[in-house]
Design an enzyme around this catalytic site. Sequence first.
Site, PDB file in Angstrom:
ATOM      1  N   PRO A  11      34.789  46.329  21.547  1.00  0.00           N
ATOM      2  CA  PRO A  11      35.370  47.369  20.670  1.00  0.00           C
ATOM      3  C   PRO A  11      35.952  48.562  21.400  1.00  0.00           C
ATOM      4  O   PRO A  11      36.831  49.241  20.866  1.00  0.00           O
ATOM      5  CB  PRO A  11      34.197  47.772  19.778  1.00  0.00           C
ATOM      6  CG  PRO A  11      32.963  47.324  20.504  1.00  0.00           C
ATOM      7  CD  PRO A  11      33.367  46.106  21.263  1.00  0.00           C
ATOM      8  N   SER A  13      37.741  48.457  24.119  1.00  0.00           N
ATOM      9  CA  SER A  13      38.977  48.115  24.822  1.00  0.00           C
ATOM     10  C   SER A  13      40.177  48.782  24.155  1.00  0.00           C
ATOM     11  O   SER A  13      40.241  48.911  22.931  1.00  0.00           O
ATOM     12  CB  SER A  13      39.192  46.598  24.837  1.00  0.00           C
ATOM     13  OG  SER A  13      38.203  45.956  25.610  1.00  0.00           O
ATOM     14  N   GLY A  67      40.363  43.742  27.081  1.00  0.00           N
ATOM     15  CA  GLY A  67      41.187  43.883  28.273  1.00  0.00           C
ATOM     16  C   GLY A  67      40.728  42.993  29.408  1.00  0.00           C
ATOM     17  O   GLY A  67      39.983  42.023  29.214  1.00  0.00           O
ATOM     18  N   GLY A  69      38.613  43.495  31.850  1.00  0.00           N
ATOM     19  CA  GLY A  69      37.172  43.430  32.061  1.00  0.00           C
ATOM     20  C   GLY A  69      36.514  42.430  31.136  1.00  0.00           C
ATOM     21  O   GLY A  69      35.622  41.671  31.538  1.00  0.00           O
ATOM     22  N   VAL A  71      38.033  39.829  29.772  1.00  0.00           N
ATOM     23  CA  VAL A  71      38.466  38.502  30.213  1.00  0.00           C
ATOM     24  C   VAL A  71      37.625  38.047  31.400  1.00  0.00           C
ATOM     25  O   VAL A  71      37.210  36.877  31.476  1.00  0.00           O
ATOM     26  CB  VAL A  71      39.961  38.512  30.576  1.00  0.00           C
ATOM     27  CG1 VAL A  71      40.361  37.187  31.226  1.00  0.00           C
ATOM     28  CG2 VAL A  71      40.808  38.772  29.341  1.00  0.00           C
ATOM     29  N   ASP A 223      49.185  26.347  41.273  1.00  0.00           N
ATOM     30  CA  ASP A 223      49.687  25.664  42.466  1.00  0.00           C
ATOM     31  C   ASP A 223      48.592  25.319  43.464  1.00  0.00           C
ATOM     32  O   ASP A 223      48.870  24.812  44.555  1.00  0.00           O
ATOM     33  CB  ASP A 223      50.771  26.503  43.161  1.00  0.00           C
ATOM     34  CG  ASP A 223      50.266  27.860  43.628  1.00  0.00           C
ATOM     35  OD1 ASP A 223      49.097  28.197  43.345  1.00  0.00           O
ATOM     36  OD2 ASP A 223      51.035  28.590  44.288  1.00  0.00           O
ATOM     37  N   ASP A 280      36.671  44.329  38.819  1.00  0.00           N
ATOM     38  CA  ASP A 280      35.230  44.546  38.760  1.00  0.00           C
ATOM     39  C   ASP A 280      34.631  44.511  40.165  1.00  0.00           C
ATOM     40  O   ASP A 280      35.087  43.735  41.014  1.00  0.00           O
ATOM     41  CB  ASP A 280      34.552  43.463  37.907  1.00  0.00           C
ATOM     42  CG  ASP A 280      34.619  43.766  36.423  1.00  0.00           C
ATOM     43  OD1 ASP A 280      35.425  44.641  36.043  1.00  0.00           O
ATOM     44  OD2 ASP A 280      33.884  43.124  35.650  1.00  0.00           O
TER      45      ASP A 280
END
Length: 300
Positions: A11, A13, A67, A69, A71, A223, A280
């Site tokens: 919440p 973010s 955001g 963090g 993810v 890749d 992080d």
Amino acid sequence: MGWRLGLAVHPDSGRGAAARIAGTVAERLRAEADHLELITATSFERFRQRVAECRSAGLDALVVLGGDGAVHRAVQCCADTDVALGLVPCGTGNDFARALGIPRDPSTALATLVSALRHGRRRRLDLGRVDGTDPAEPRWFGTVLCTGFDAAVNARANSLRWPHGPHRYDLALLRELVSLRPRPVVVDTDTGRLTTQATLVAVGNTAFYGGGIPICPAATYDDGMFDVTIVGPVSPWRLARILPRLRTGTHVRNPSVHTLRASRVFVAGDPGWPVFADGDPCGALPVTVTCVPGALSVLG
């Protein structure tokens, strides 16, 4: 059989933007799912536990409203599993979404995600794995792992209580620039070894960090390789001249900047240099990272 979804809401973010649209996102996802589980947690351990409980119940995908963090937390839970990651970006940086071409407008991203659910669209992404940790619980990153000047700026910004917002990083950058001192580093990879004085080392699974800075501009997520950017021994004045070029990716043309590609990277140097991954904190040097092809499934 329909989707079993988890919705991880962070919440805070986007300065509270995630909280304001959480109800709308949940309503749209419920229309596409057999089951939707709302996942909120104040600590990462509790978050991991909640996701594990959902996986045991047959979770198909974890959707993140937040955001970079948020993810990063979700990647730790979805990496090397069959659980797909969905993303409605609602942070200040949104570098993961930017690298994947996910719209950074939350409403547009939600529409794209709903379309992916309806048509079953998934893609496989590489991830970086930080080795030397507990093999049962490896540390993963999706964007960039860095050490040196940029990591020090991040660490200092996190320690500041004032100012708020992006100006906190501006102040941290100025303070670190004044105290800038290149340090000896060894960058040992499966494609070569470099021993030099360095200002920063960035290992990119994708191109962006810091809210859209293409520190590793040629990096792509599928890749099987990292792109590594090393800024050599530069003075504060010279680094100040390079910094504006970071936004365009043209910094790699500077003779003080070295680039290479590798699937495994070992960085050793000053143990006081912090290491950050996906923005992080991730310990300090030395660090070994490996690119793991196809380690993450993403909706869209």
